[in-house]
Every structure is written in structure tokens, then in C-alpha cells.
Design a protein around this motif. Structure first.
Motif, PDB file in Angstrom:
ATOM      1  N   LEU A 223       1.536   0.434  -3.345  1.00 32.48           N
ATOM      2  CA  LEU A 223       1.144  -1.178  -3.457  1.00 32.48           C
ATOM      3  C   LEU A 223       0.853  -1.638  -2.248  1.00 32.48           C
ATOM      4  O   LEU A 223       0.254  -2.819  -2.388  1.00 32.48           O
ATOM      5  CB  LEU A 223       3.109  -1.387  -3.638  1.00 32.48           C
ATOM      6  CG  LEU A 223       3.453  -0.929  -5.281  1.00 32.48           C
ATOM      7  CD1 LEU A 223       4.987  -1.872  -5.744  1.00 32.48           C
ATOM      8  CD2 LEU A 223       2.327  -1.829  -6.458  1.00 32.48           C
ATOM      9  N   LYS A 224       1.987  -1.155  -0.259  1.00 37.56           N
ATOM     10  CA  LYS A 224       1.384  -1.045   0.601  1.00 37.56           C
ATOM     11  C   LYS A 224      -0.536  -0.997   0.646  1.00 37.56           C
ATOM     12  O   LYS A 224      -0.972  -2.096   0.948  1.00 37.56           O
ATOM     13  CB  LYS A 224       1.421  -0.590   1.553  1.00 37.56           C
ATOM     14  CG  LYS A 224       2.294  -1.484   2.753  1.00 37.56           C
ATOM     15  CD  LYS A 224       2.802  -1.242   3.693  1.00 37.56           C
ATOM     16  CE  LYS A 224       3.007  -2.258   4.628  1.00 37.56           C
ATOM     17  NZ  LYS A 224       4.367  -1.942   5.816  1.00 37.56           N
ATOM     18  N   ALA A 225      -0.571  -0.522   0.003  1.00 31.27           N
ATOM     19  CA  ALA A 225      -2.303   0.042   0.508  1.00 31.27           C
ATOM     20  C   ALA A 225      -3.473  -0.430  -0.524  1.00 31.27           C
ATOM     21  O   ALA A 225      -4.145  -1.488  -0.490  1.00 31.27           O
ATOM     22  CB  ALA A 225      -2.446   1.359  -0.186  1.00 31.27           C
ATOM     23  N   PHE A 226      -2.553  -0.844  -1.831  1.00 28.03           N
ATOM     24  CA  PHE A 226      -3.578  -1.759  -3.089  1.00 28.03           C
ATOM     25  C   PHE A 226      -3.249  -3.305  -2.006  1.00 28.03           C
ATOM     26  O   PHE A 226      -4.143  -3.847  -2.559  1.00 28.03           O
ATOM     27  CB  PHE A 226      -2.174  -1.874  -4.165  1.00 28.03           C
ATOM     28  CG  PHE A 226      -2.510  -1.158  -5.438  1.00 28.03           C
ATOM     29  CD1 PHE A 226      -1.350  -1.314  -6.138  1.00 28.03           C
ATOM     30  CD2 PHE A 226      -3.282   0.467  -5.267  1.00 28.03           C
ATOM     31  CE1 PHE A 226      -1.028   0.052  -6.901  1.00 28.03           C
ATOM     32  CE2 PHE A 226      -3.110   1.107  -5.993  1.00 28.03           C
ATOM     33  CZ  PHE A 226      -3.037   1.504  -6.923  1.00 28.03           C
ATOM     34  N   LYS A 227      -2.211  -3.587  -1.039  1.00 28.12           N
ATOM     35  CA  LYS A 227      -2.597  -4.951  -1.310  1.00 28.12           C
ATOM     36  C   LYS A 227      -3.521  -4.456  -0.348  1.00 28.12           C
ATOM     37  O   LYS A 227      -4.682  -5.865   0.429  1.00 28.12           O
ATOM     38  CB  LYS A 227      -0.709  -5.248  -0.341  1.00 28.12           C
ATOM     39  CG  LYS A 227      -1.241  -7.163   0.831  1.00 28.12           C
ATOM     40  CD  LYS A 227       0.196  -7.562  -0.083  1.00 28.12           C
ATOM     41  CE  LYS A 227      -0.263  -8.685   0.582  1.00 28.12           C
ATOM     42  NZ  LYS A 227      -1.656  -9.549  -0.314  1.00 28.12           N
ATOM     43  N   GLU A 228      -3.319  -3.861   0.575  1.00 30.78           N
ATOM     44  CA  GLU A 228      -4.415  -3.896   2.022  1.00 30.78           C
ATOM     45  C   GLU A 228      -5.439  -3.667   2.095  1.00 30.78           C
ATOM     46  O   GLU A 228      -6.664  -4.490   2.764  1.00 30.78           O
ATOM     47  CB  GLU A 228      -3.352  -3.297   3.952  1.00 30.78           C
ATOM     48  CG  GLU A 228      -2.269  -3.715   4.065  1.00 30.78           C
ATOM     49  CD  GLU A 228      -1.046  -2.736   4.019  1.00 30.78           C
ATOM     50  OE1 GLU A 228      -1.805  -2.111   4.704  1.00 30.78           O
ATOM     51  OE2 GLU A 228      -0.409  -2.893   5.003  1.00 30.78           O
ATOM     52  N   LYS A 229      -6.536  -2.675   1.089  1.00 29.68           N
ATOM     53  CA  LYS A 229      -7.322  -2.154   1.217  1.00 29.68           C
ATOM     54  C   LYS A 229      -7.987  -2.639   0.196  1.00 29.68           C
ATOM     55  O   LYS A 229      -7.080  -3.295  -0.734  1.00 29.68           O
ATOM     56  CB  LYS A 229      -7.262  -0.259   0.897  1.00 29.68           C
ATOM     57  CG  LYS A 229      -7.067   0.136   1.630  1.00 29.68           C
ATOM     58  CD  LYS A 229      -7.128   0.761   2.588  1.00 29.68           C
ATOM     59  CE  LYS A 229      -5.942   2.176   3.454  1.00 29.68           C
ATOM     60  NZ  LYS A 229      -5.771   2.979   2.915  1.00 29.68           N
ATOM     61  N   ASP A 230      -8.615  -2.650  -0.386  1.00 32.55           N
ATOM     62  CA  ASP A 230     -10.041  -2.610  -1.012  1.00 32.55           C
ATOM     63  C   ASP A 230      -9.319  -1.955  -2.740  1.00 32.55           C
ATOM     64  O   ASP A 230     -11.222  -1.600  -3.483  1.00 32.55           O
ATOM     65  CB  ASP A 230     -11.461  -3.150  -1.077  1.00 32.55           C
ATOM     66  CG  ASP A 230     -12.162  -4.357  -2.052  1.00 32.55           C
ATOM     67  OD1 ASP A 230     -13.565  -3.685  -2.355  1.00 32.55           O
ATOM     68  OD2 ASP A 230     -11.431  -5.037  -3.125  1.00 32.55           O
TER      69      ASP A 230
END
Lengths: 558, 330, 300
Positions: A223-230
Motif C-alpha cells: 500500500l505504501k508503494a501504491f501511494k508513493e509511486k505512480d
């Protein structure tokens, strides 16, 4: 020779005695007081004869002359106001000689309508599709709803077959006194997938994660990766919402089981059963705090849609369709006709997770039965014909009459509206102009919640998301399904009255506190105060009642 | 112009204590008979309304017993057994953990709406009356009266969209460079949203009756005021407001009698898990309890409780109105 | 002859008044404008909050669906009937009663007022009322919608207030001295002078009938008698039963998309179509609010 004959005779006698005992168990034990005589056979018939107007079981039409019965039912928005315009009822009338006069009301007014009609003594022969289990408690013992056990035994072979195949259907239909007042709807379909979390496979790839999360930490990382990356690959790394849903159900679905080891039931009510058969209330357990901490962390790091409490289904669907949401709790079939579908992106479902506090993989099992879906009132002059009529809805494909069986109500007539696409009968497709079962619901039939047995073991071919969804569910989730507090367990009238107000109070309080803890409005340091406050909400009394209900349920389903 | 005493309307005997108390005084009694005979047609006028109330309101009143009985939907009302103890359902309600919260919320929401919602229609009517341009006047009247027709479901849907994080209101706030406010998540914001959306819906409609009253003020009064050199503002205070007073007071009294009647539909739609402490009112609470297990007796008991409170308030406010002004319900 | 002097405070008063009224206008009108825009916009844009000042993704399919539906057209016809006849019945019951209560020489005035008022607070509840109506054989007939709600204490009181305060007793007394009976007094003198209150009451009752759904929901189950609002509600309000099923995961939202799509699409068009006729009613009533109607009468 004589010896063999004697052996056969004694064997026959033993079998006769044995079946005699078994049938004795089936007849109701008649506890409690009853106001009126509950004979379910109309006067003028002895135990062995059938009424004059009726044709024997297996012979159609059902009645010799045309008869008319009145039925009140609740409708969905897409159906016409007179169900006699639906193909299914037209054909059934021709085949059975039973004409139904329908009174259709909107679902949310059904209970009120039914109560006033029953109070004023001006009610139809059949009520369908809007009753709740408590209605049986209220109207059964006074005789307004007919007792159906004998009628089913004599006139309903298909339903009895269903009972043999799935004994829990019978248990669910029976009151604590052993009586049956309503007909159930049983639908173990392969496509019966409960609300599940899905996310877009390409999102996972775009942020560089190789495998689907299996623990709560991995989920957090994703989920964190979803938020930070495109993740949705539109050039803007800031517009993604990693996880969205409507209300606190969002967390209760996956995260609560992952952390506490209990599912709380498919209605997320929070009541569950532990391995010793004792009733458990999840929000009072200590491990509930770990669950709240995890959710609070998700919220603080903005991994959850900040509007998750206030938005409604329409807003959520719009966001999902615009490819703004990473993980969502909904069927991916809503993505029909959007850019996401056009790109052919796969939707993956989350498997049950484990966490530091819990290593059991559990998920709420979907419910596959509701009852009562039809009741016969004492104003009905032809209850045998009505039972035979509804019996047709319980027919499996082999027992179909004139191409009508249980799943006809959902799919339409075979080879007219749908057909199997392969010999093994594992796949089917709709025949144009029918595109999906919503079209069936408009002019052909009432697709859900009529009494009956809908068992579909094949997959719809043309809907890619449907297939994907069912595949994912069967592979990843079904093996871990666990039942919580049984939804069909029945309360007596006193128990219902005792529990209804405190249960509402408790539910209100817990939902509110859960939301406050999660968004951080209430600090988690006050958790023990919350636990103390819970005690004042009569949790223990409610638990005791539910334990009694559960014990009774276990006994009766043996 | 000498004011002569009108024997029918203004006979001082009407003001006398004996007449008011209805003590049977021989002179009074015959006077009453004379009046009845003379005005027999008035009794015909009131007959339809009376018949209506008797048939549709008084006869069904025997159903009030449900609050005291263990009403089983299967048996009738009269044959249901009495509750053990007779006030059992009232006790259930009062002992519920959310009782004080719902009571507090119901009253505060109601008083808030009542306070603001009684005055604003009057102000609007006064302001509109002073506008000179007739097209402007008509345009505003129509605009303010239309919101009344927007159904609750749509209204709450619109509120959710407009006050959401990316909605209109937050976009306006962003123009001023501030952070978006999550209105729908704050339970303190609930009552303001509820009341002011209600004001938006009801003010225009509520001003109609005042506008009608204002149209009845005689032009002579205005002309006299101009001669006396009154300014616009003074005219409003000394002519318009007194003209509206009777209607206003009656509306106030009637409003006091509906304080406990906060409907469940709008509140239920606006409720979220977060704002429950501020938004749970008596009607939504009873609705929820009733939906799970049909509890007729409980909802009847709660309804009766509401009605009694309303009645007490009504009588009190009417008494106050009667001693302060000449307008009252009775 | 009146001399008009424009005081400085008058001009200031005017300006402030107009300014405030304009703001009120904008606040009142914007949501209406929003509904109009939303009714011709793509639902996805509406629900993500992208429709602000202008419609987006213009589509008229909402309106087309609305007019294609025979249930809606039937509801329209029924509601017109109930509104016109019902309002007439309302006026015939309410106004005479209000007038009678406005007369100080009406013996039993206070008694009747109290009898009527009491019903505002205590009612038997739904079930006994249903029983009464059922015994009168009014269930599923037009009469239940025309007669139930034939009058309400609020409207009687408002009308009574009007009669007491706006019709000078001198006029009534003059007529009575001339030997006029109460009936002629009412029809020939009072009613013509009561145009504002008749207009207002007609409006209130007409709108009440137009928006009626609760009585219809309980007493009407035959489709051909259903009024418009009930038809609307059937389409727009999520059935409680189904809502519970969605929550429990029994019905997956994706699969009943057709019905939800219908709801989304026609929600705003339906609102516009359902409220337009009544909104057009007000301009006709407005002319009765013109100032100075009373003057001629007194002078004469």
C-alpha cells in the motif's frame, strides 16, 4: 428355504421399526402452548387421501381446474409492477393451472405492509421475499402462518431431496420448537463470492512488487508503494488512493481476521465462535487493540481513503472506475466498459493474511441460505397446490419439468436464454439479446430470493472479470472459509426482546469507537477505558443469550 | 370615529370572569343559547373537520394501549396481554445506554433549527417586501421557494458531494490558501450541516405565509407614516413587524409543540459511524431497534413519551404567549 | 397627497437590502443549478465532484429513460388527479372550520379548538389507523389519498389567524345588522376578501398532495393508483432488504450494476421532472399577494 424366508421377514420388520423411529423424530415435539389448532391439512382430508382439486405428485398440471391465489412480494427496482408480465410466471401458470395475483411493494415498506395487513385481517395467501426470521416467532404460533412440515412431506419431493443433500437447509428452516413456517432460498452457487478485496495486477507490477502480500507487513509495504509511486501509470504519482471502501467494514473484512484470528461473520457483526464452541465478541478482546493500532497506522500514513467513512457506494464506484483506487472491496465486474477493462488488466484478490499476533488463515464464509422466503397464511384455500408449485423451484436440473428448474429463475430457460458451451458443462454463456442476469431480472424472472434451490456449478464464459473473480476466490480463499456465529440461528420471542435494544446500543458504541480509534480522534492509550465502558453495555448478558441460541442450534443440526 | 360597542363581538360580558370560567349563570346560559341558535350555520361549517378528526384521529386512539401491552402482531390489540410491569417498554427505553444521548441530541437539534428557522423566514419576507424592482422580487421568491421541493435523499447526496474533500466548499477554501476541512468527519459539524441545510430548504417556503400577511397591510398606514417623516427602516419596524406578529407567535407556539419530532429519514442518511454521538436521535434509534426485531410496543412507548413532552411544551409556551400578547392558540 | 422625501438612510437601507438579497439568491439557486447540470451529465463525473458550474459529459439519456417508463407517466397522471381534487376537498373542509373558529360569538370555540389540537399530539399509531381505514373499505382506493390529510390543525390555525386579524369585525357586524345569514356572509363577503389566504392554503395543500408518499406507501399496493412520488421512491431509495444483503456480501454490488446504473443515471433527471410542475405553480399564486387588496373593500 424356510430359514431364508424367516431371515428376510425379520430383516423387513427391523427396517420397519427403524424407519418408524426415524419418522417419529421428524414430527414436531409440540412444546409450548399454541393458540389455534395447527393442523396443516385442510378439513375433509384424511391422512391418506389427497384433496379433490389436486393432481397427485408428479402429475401436471398441478390442479384439475384453474385456481387463483394472492401473493404479496417485495420487488427490486428493475422489475415490472405486475410479475405476471414475467415469462417464468406465464409459463408456470400454463403448466400448473395455478394463477397468481401479485401485489408488489417496494422492499423497504414490506415489513410495515405485512404487519398492518396481518393486524387488520385482510391479507393475501402467500407472503414472499421480504420476511425476517422473527416474523415466524410472531405469526407462526398464532396460526396466521401455516405450519408446513406435513405439507412438505406429502407434496414436496424436490425440497426433501435438498434436505438430504444439505441437512443444514432443513436445520435453518426449523424453529426451536421443531416447526417449519417458511420456505428457504438455498444458493450454493460457484459464483457466490462474498465481498472480497481486489486490486489491479498492473499496479503491483508498476511499483515493483513481485508477489501478492501474505502477511500484514507485506500488505503495508504494498500500500505504501501504491501511494508513493505512480502505480496507475498516468504520470502523476500523487493521485492514487491505496485502499478505499465505505465504512469500517473495510478493515473488518481482512485485517480483523488477520490480526485477531476471528472473522466476525460475513456480516461483520463481531460475534464469533471459538474452537470450544463458546461465543466470542471480538471488540472486547485484548488482541482487538493490535487490530486498531494497525488500522490507525494505515490511516495516519494516508494509505486509506480519507473519505472512507463519509462516502457512499456511488462515489466509491466512480473512483474505482477512474482507476484511482488501488485496493478495493468490491466485485471487479463493475469495471465493465471502462479504460481499465480496455487495457485488459487483471484483478487479483487478496488471500487471507497472517500477522505477528495470528497465524491462522481465516476468512468469513459466505452465507448461502436465507429464510423464510415464502410463507403460506391461513387464508390460503389451496396450500397443497402452493407447496407443489414452489416445489418446482427446488428442482435440480435432472428433475426439471418442461425446462424449468431451480436455476431457471436466475439464468432463464436453457437453450433459449443461455446454453452450455462445452460437453463437461463447466461453462455457459448467455444467448443474445440477453447479456447478463440483470436482463433476466427485467422481463423473464425474479432472479434472487424467491424460495428455491439455485445451484450453478458452471462459469459464465463471456465475462472475464467474473471468471477471474471466481477463480481467484476458489484458489485463494475458499479453503480458509470459516463460519462464525450462525446467521440462521433462531431466537425465541423473549430472547429477541431481551437482546434487541442492548445489541443496538452496543453496536452503535463499538462502531463509533472503532472509527474514532482508527482515525486517531481517540488515542489508543485510552483502550482500557473503552474496555471498561463496554462492560456497561451489557455485553455479558447478550453473550449469554447468544450462547443459549448457539447451543440450541448445534443440537438441532445434529 | 366613535367606537361603539358591538353587541356581538365586543360585549363586555365576554371578558367577565364568570363567562370565561363557564360557570352556569342563568343570564350567561340563555345568552349562549341565543348565540347557538343564531349561529347554527357555523356548526355546519365546522362539521366536516370535526367528523374527520373523530374518525381518523380519535377512534384510532385506542391503539395507544400498544405502549403498555405485550403486543403480538398475531393477536389483536385488545387481546394482547398487558406488559409485565405495565411500564416495561418505557423502562426499556429509559434504561438504554443511549437514552440520554438521543434525548440530548433530539432537543438540541430541534431547538437550534427552531430558533434560527423561525426568525429567518420573517426576515426574508420583510426584506423581499422592501425590494422595489418587481422582477428582481419575483426571481428571488421563486429561487428561495424551489429548494423546498428537493427530496431529502437528493439533498443529502448533494451535501456529501459538496462538502467532500474535493467538493465545492473545500475548493473555495483552497482559493484562500487554507487546508481542506473534512466537514463530514467531524461530529461537531453535524448539527450545523443538518440545521443549515434545513434552513436552505425551508426558509423560502416558510416566508410565503408572512408575505401573504404583509400584502394585507393597508396602504393608508404607509402613507400616514411617510407624512410623519418615517424612514424606510422605521416603517418596517412600526408597520410591517406588528402586522406579522400574530402569525409569528402562532408559528412559534406550534413549533414548540413539535420539538421532539425530529424525523428519522434525514438524520439516518446523514449519519456516519463517526458522528453517532452527535447524530443519534430518538427516531433513528427506535428505527434501528425496530428493524432488527419488530418491536411495536417499544416504538409505541417512545412515541407516547415524545407526545407527552411536546404537549407540556406547547401548553407552557401558549400560556406565556397568552400573558404577553393577545395572540395565542387558545 | 404624500410628499416623498428620499432620506439618506433610505438609500443605504435599499443598498444593504439588495446586497443581502442577492447573496441569498445565489445560495438558494446554486444547488438547483447543480441539480439541473447533474441531470444532463455523466454520472461518473457527478459522483467524483467534477460537476461544479457546468454540466460535464452531456447526455440526455436520463430524461429519455424517465419518459420511456410507463410507471412514471402513470404516476404523473395519478398525482395530477389527487392534487387537484384533493386540494379542493382540503379547502372545503379547512376554510369553513377556520372561519367558525375565528368568530368570538361561536359558542364552544375553545372546546373545539382544544379537541382539534389534542389530535396533533396523540395518535393511536399506524396499526389502529390502518384498521379503521380498512374497515371503511378505503384501502387501495382513491379515497384514502383524497380524504386522509383532508385537514390539519396547523392549516386551520393559520387560516383562523388570518380571519381574525385581517377581516375587520365592523364589516361582519354591518352585514349581520343588515340581516345577512352566516352562510351568505361567508360566501359573499369573507371569501372574496380572503384571496391571499385561499391562495396560500391552496399552495400548501397542493404541494402537500404532490409530495405525498407515506400514505400511499402504506395504503396503496395496486400499481395503477400509485402517485408519482411513490414511483420515484421505488426507483431511488435502496431497498432495506437489499441493502442488508449487500452488507452481508450476499449480493455483490458489481452484479446488480444494471439497477444501480439506472438509479445513478435518472436520479437527477427524475428530480427535475418530478418537481417542475409544482414549481410553476407559484407564479400564478403570486398575484394574490399584491399589496393593498383590502383598501377598496373597507372604503366601500
Amino acid at each position: 428355504m424356510k430359514r431364508i424366508f424367516a431371515l428376510m421377514l425379520s430383516a423387513a420388520m427391523i427396517i420397519a421399526v427403524f424407519t418408524g423411529c426415524v419418522t417419529k423424530e421428524k414430527t414436531p415435539s409440540g412444546s409450548g402452548t399454541e393458540v389455534t389448532n395447527q393442523s396443516s391439512l385442510p378439513e375433509g382430508t384424511t391422512k391418506d387421501s389427497i384433496p379433490d382439486y389436486l393432481n397427485p405428485v408428479g402429475k401436471y398440471p398441478i390442479t384439475k381446474e384453474k385456481i387463483s391465489v394472492r401473493m404479496m412480494a417485495s420487488k427490486d427496482a428493475t422489475q415490472p409492477d405486475d410479475w405476471n408480465e414475467l415469462l417464468v410466471f406465464q409459463r408456470l401458470e400454463k403448466d400448473t393451472n395455478v394463477h397468481i395475483d401479485f401485489e408488489i411493494v417496494n422492499g423497504d415498506v414490506f415489513q410495515t405492509q405485512m404487519s398492518v395487513q396481518l393486524a387488520s385481517n385482510n391479507y393475501p395467501d402467500i407472503f414472499a421475499r421480504g420476511m425476517i426470521v422473527d416474523n415466524e416467532n410472531t405469526y407462526g404460533p398464532t396460526g396466521k402462518f401455516m405450519e408446513l412440515t406435513e405439507l412438505i412431506e406429502r407434496y414436496s419431493p424436490n425440497l426433501q431431496k435438498l434436505w438430504k443433500l444439505h441437512p443444514d437447509s432443513k436445520a435453518g428452516m426449523t424453529t426451536p420448537d421443531g416447526k417449519i413456517y417458511g420456505l428457504c432460498y438455498y444458493y450454493p452457487s460457484i459464483a457466490n463470492v462474498p465481498i472480497t478485496s481486489f486490486f489491479n495486477e498492473s499496479w503491483m507490477n508498476n511499483v515493483g512488487i513481485q508477489k501478492v502480500p501474505e502477511t500484514t507487513e507485506e500488505l503495508h509495504k504494498m500500500l505504501k508503494a501504491f501511494k508513493e509511486k505512480d502505480a496507475n501509470n498516468n504520470g502523476d504519482p500523487n493521485d492514487e488512493i491505496p485502499f478505499s471502501y465505505v465504512g469500517v467494514g473495510a478493515f473488518r473484512l481482512y485485517i480483523q481476521p488477520a490480526i485477531t484470528g476471528y472473522t466476525g461473520g460475513s456480516d461483520s457483526s463481531g460475534w464469533d465462535i471459538d474452537d470450544n464452541g463458546k461465543v466470542v465478541y471480538i471488540p472486547e478482546l485484548d488482541v482487538y487493540k493490535d487490530y486498531l493500532e494497525y488500522c490507525n497506522m494505515l490511516y495516519k500514513e494516508e494509505l486509506v481513503d480519507p473519505e472512507f467513512i463519509t462516502q457512499d457506494m456511488n462515489q466509491l464506484r466512480a473512483k474505482i472506475k477512474s482507476n484511482l483506487v488501488g485496493m478495493y472491496n468490491m466485485s471487479p465486474t463493475i469495471l465493465n466498459g471502462t479504460d481499465v477493462e480496455a487495457r485488459g488488466e487483471n484483478q487479483i484478490c487478496l488471500p487471507p493474511l497472517t500477522s505477528p499476533t495470528n497465524s491462522k488463515k481465516v476468512l468469513a464464509a459466505p452465507i448461502n441460505m436465507t429464510t423464510p422466503n415464502a410463507v403460506i397464511t391461513d387464508k390460503c384455500k389451496y396450500p397443497e397446490a402452493v407447496i407443489r408449485y414452489f416445489d418446482m423451484f427446488y428442482a435440480s436440473e435432472e428433475d426439471a419439468y418442461n425446462n424449468f428448474c431451480g436455476k431457471t429463475v436466475l439464468l432463464g430457460y436453457e437453450n433459449e436464454h443461455w446454453r452450455y458451451t462445452n460437453k463437461e458443462k463447466t461453462n455457459y454463456e448467455f444467448i443474445a439479446p440477453i447479456v447478463n442476469s440483470d436482463d433476466i431480472n427485467k422481463s423473464i424472472s425474479v432472479t434472487m430470493f424467491l424460495p428455491g434451490y439455485v445451484n450453478i456449478n458452471s462459469m459464465l464464459v463471456s465475462n472475464k472479470y467474473m471468471t477471474q473473480k471466481v477463480d481467484e476466490y476458489i484458489k485463494k480463499q475458499k479453503p480458509y472459509n470459516r463460519y462464525a456465529f450462525p446467521a440462521m440461528a433462531r431466537y425465541t420471542k423473549q430472547e429477541a426482546e431481551q437482546v434487541s435494544l442492548p445489541a443496538t446500543d452496543l453496536d452503535n458504541y463499538v462502531k463509533m469507537m472503532e472509527a474514532k480509534f482508527i482515525i486517531g480522534e481517540e488515542p489508543l492509550s485510552k483502550f482500557s477505558d473503552y474496555q471498561k465502558e463496554l462492560k456497561t453495555y451489557k455485553v455479558d448478558e447478550i453473550k449469554a443469550v447468544k450462547q443459549a441460541v448457539y447451543d440450541r442450534w448445534i443440537k438441532s443440526s445434529k | 370615529m366613535d367606537k361603539q360597542i358591538n353587541p356581538i363581538y365586543e360585549n363586555p360580558i365576554y371578558e367577565s370572569k364568570e363567562f370565561k370560567k363557564g360557570r352556569l349563570h342563568r343570564g350567561n346560559f340563555t345568552k349562549k343559547c341565543v348565540l347557538i341558535k343564531r349561529n347554527w350555520q357555523l356548526y355546519l361549517f365546522i362539521l366536516p373537520a370535526l367528523a374527520y378528526f373523530i374518525i381518523f384521529c380519535y377512534i384510532p386512539m385506542y391503539g395507544v394501549q400498544i405502549a403498555f401491552k405485550n403486543y403480538n402482531g398475531g393477536a389483536g390489540i385488545t387481546s394482547s396481554p398487558w406488559a409485565e410491569p405495565i411500564y416495561k417498554y418505557f423502562k426499556m427505553f429509559f434504561e438504554g445506554a443511549w437514552f440520554t444521548t438521543t434525548l440530548k441530541n433530539t432537543i438540541s437539534l430541534s431547538l437550534y433549527s427552531f430558533a434560527v428557522g423561525s426568525i429567518l423566514p420573517v426576515v426574508l419576507a420583510l426584506m423581499l417586501n422592501e425590494a422595489d424592482n418587481i422582477y428582481f422580487k419575483k426571481a428571488i421568491q421563486n429561487a428561495t421557494y424551489i429548494p423546498h421541493f428537493i427530496s431529502t435523499v437528493v439533498l443529502v447526496g448533494m451535501l456529501n458531494i459538496m462538502f467532500s474533500r474535493t467538493g465545492l466548499v473545500n475548493q473555495l477554501i483552497a482559493l484562500f490558501g487554507k487546508e481542506p476541512i473534512l466537514f463530514l468527519m467531524k461530529d461537531k459539524a453535524f448539527k450545523h450541516l443538518y440545521v443549515w441545510s434545513g434552513i436552505w430548504q425551508g426558509t423560502g417556503w416558510g416566508s410565503i405565509i408572512y408575505f401573504a400577511a404583509l400584502s394585507n397591510v393597508s396602504v393608508e398606514l404607509y402613507e400616514a407614516a411617510i407624512i410623519d417623516g418615517a424612514s424606510r427602516f422605521q416603517k418596517v419596524i412600526h408597520i410591517n413587524i406588528p402586522a406579522l406578529m400574530p402569525t409569528f407567535i402562532i408559528m412559534l407556539i406550534l413549533g414548540a409543540g413539535s420539538i421532539m419530532n425530529v424525523g428519522y429519514e434525514k438524520v439516518l442518511l446523514m449519519q456516519t459511524d463517526l458522528n453517532l454521538k452527535a447524530s443519534e436521535v430518538i427516531s433513528t434509534y427506535v428505527y434501528k431497534v425496530g428493524i432488527i426485531h419488530s418491536q411495536f410496543s417499544l416504538s409505541s412507548a417512545v412515541g407516547l413519551f415524545n407526545n407527552v413532552i411536546n404537549l407540556i411544551l406547547l401548553v407552557t409556551v401558549n400560556r406565556i404567549a397568552r400573558s404577553v400578547s393577545s395572540n395565542s392558540l387558545w | 397627497m404624500a410628499i416623498r422625501r428620499k432620506l439618506k438612510s433610505d438609500i443605504l437601507f435599499n443598498i444593504i437590502n439588495l446586497f443581502l438579497l442577492s447573496i441569498i439568491f445565489i445560495i438558494a439557486v446554486y444547488p438547483i443549478w447543480f441539480v439541473l447540470c447533474a441531470s444532463i451529465s455523466d454520472p461518473v463525473f457527478v459522483n467524483t465532484g467534477k460537476v461544479l458550474l457546468l454540466p460535464k459529459g452531456v447526455t440526455f439519456s436520463g430524461y429519455v429513460s424517465v419518459f420511456k417508463d410507463p410507471a412514471i407517466l402513470l404516476g404523473y397522471r395519478n398525482t395530477f388527479f389527487y392534487t387537484i381534487i384533493g386540494t379542493f376537498i382540503n379547502l372545503c373542509v379547512t376554510l369553513p372550520a377556520a372561519y367558525a373558529l375565528s368568530r368570538k360569538d361561536f359558542v364552544g370555540n375553545k372546546l373545539f379548538t382544544l379537541i382539534f389540537l389534542f389530535t396533533m399530539f396523540f395518535s393511536g399509531g399506524l396499526i389502529p389507523t390502518y384498521l379503521v381505514i380498512s374497515k371503511l373499505n378505503m384501502v387501495n382506493t382513491i379515497w384514502v389519498l383524497l380524504v386522509v390529510g383532508a385537514t390539519g390543525m396547523t392549516n386551520i390555525i393559520l387560516s383562523r389567524t388570518f380571519f381574525v386579524n385581517s377581516i375587520p369585525p365592523e364589516m361582519q357586524e354591518a352585514a349581520q345588522i343588515d340581516g345577512c345569514s352566516n352562510l351568505r356572509l361567508f360566501t359573499n363577503i369573507i371569501l372574496p376578501l380572503s384571496k391571499p389566504i385561499i391562495a396560500v392554503m391552496s399552495l400548501f395543500f397542493a404541494v402537500g398532495h404532490w409530495n405525498e408518499y407515506f400514505t400511499a406507501m402504506i395504503y396503496i399496493t395496486i400499481p395503477k393508483l400509485k402517485p408519482l412520488q411513490l414511483v420515484l421512491r421505488d426507483i431511488l431509495v435502496e431497498s432495506q432488504f437489499n441493502a442488508k444483503m449487500i452488507e452481508q456480501g450476499v449480493i455483490d454490488v458489481g452484479e446488480i450494476s444494471e439497477r444501480l446504473k439506472l438509479q445513478e443515471l435518472i436520479r437527477y433527471s427524475l428530480i427535475v421532472v418530478a418537481t417542475l410542475p409544482v414549481m410553476c405553480l407559484y407564479p400564478f399564486i403570486q398575484k394574490y399577494f399584491v399589496k393593498g387588496i383590502m383598501i377598496g373593500a373597507v372604503k366601500a
